[in-house]
Design a protein around this motif. Structure first.
Motif: not given
Length: 247
Positions: A27, A100, A102-104
């Motif tokens: 990230t 999560l 799809e977000l990270w």
């Protein structure tokens, strides 16, 4: 603590308690608050709490710091903040709802390769700490020159090692002193008596055969009849002579 070593500790702690569907994402391009996000699933509230406790204890034992832990009361979603890595331990239904990944999940990290590289670094550090032993290498000896004398000595040694052959024993008809050989003993019959040797039949001559008992008896009878007939013959002739004289 090194980020690769820290993520290896987190993955090992999750695998010890049999976490499901472990995923690791980088990230650094999305935020400056943390470098990695780790997501894992637990089948029950008890397992999610046990997974969070395993990560906490594993990191503390190796000198890491635990910034905070959240969600231990319910156990549906437990978050462990390690500074450079944030660990999300969730039940399957909660994980499918919030997504999560799809977000990270732009840059997944292959934690198997990360574990291998970190393990190699640890081994290299341990080898550097160990005192190195210096081996002394002896100089190579010059090759020996083989002479004819050395070859002759070797052949004599080889001959001495070989066992001597025993001489063959030859059988002779007589003794060494000139004595004639002994005749083989006569074979004994079953009743203990020695078997008689078969008579030798001469070739080209007559063979005398003994008369049988019946032939001897018949010859005697014929002789007796002859004597009886001879005695009876003069008695018959005598009356004929008397008649002639009376006339």
């Amino acid at each position: 603590m090194d980020i690769k070593k820290l993520q290896t500790l987190v993955i090992d702690a999750l695998e010890d308690v049999k976490a499901q569907d472990i995923q690791l994402f980088e990230t650094t391009h999305l935020t400056s608050l943390f470098d990695r996000v780790c997501i894992a699933s637990g089948t029950s509230n008890r397992q999610t709490k046990a997974l969070a406790a395993s990560v906490r204890d594993k990191v503390k034992e190796n000198g890491g710091t635990i910034i905070s832990m959240e969600g231990e009361a319910t156990g549906e979603w437990v978050l462990v903040d390690l500074g450079d890595i944030v660990v999300h331990i969730m039940q399957p239904a909660i994980r499918a709802y919030y997504r999560l990944e799809e977000l990270w999940g732009d840059k997944p990290v292959k934690f198997g390769a990360a574990k291998r590289t970190s393990a190699k670094k640890v081994e290299v550090e341990e080898e550097d700490d160990k005192p190195k032993r210096v081996r002394k290498v002896a100089g190579k000896a010059a090759p020996l020159e083989v002479t004819h004398d050395m070859m002759a000595i070797q052949t004599t040694l080889d001959d001495e090692k070989k066992p001597a052959r025993k001489p063959r024993v030859t059988k002779t008809t007589g003794d060494a002193d000139g004595k004639p050989a002994r005749k083989p003993a006569a074979r004994k019959a079953a009743d203990g008596t020695t078997a008689a040797k078969p008579a030798k039949i001469p070739t080209g001559g007559r063979v005398k055969v003994a008369a049988t008992k019946t032939a001897v008896a018949s010859a005697k009878q014929a002789a007796e009849k002859r004597t009886a007939n001879a005695a009876a013959a003069p008695a018959k002739r005598a009356p004929a002579r008397k008649k002639a004289t009376e006339e």
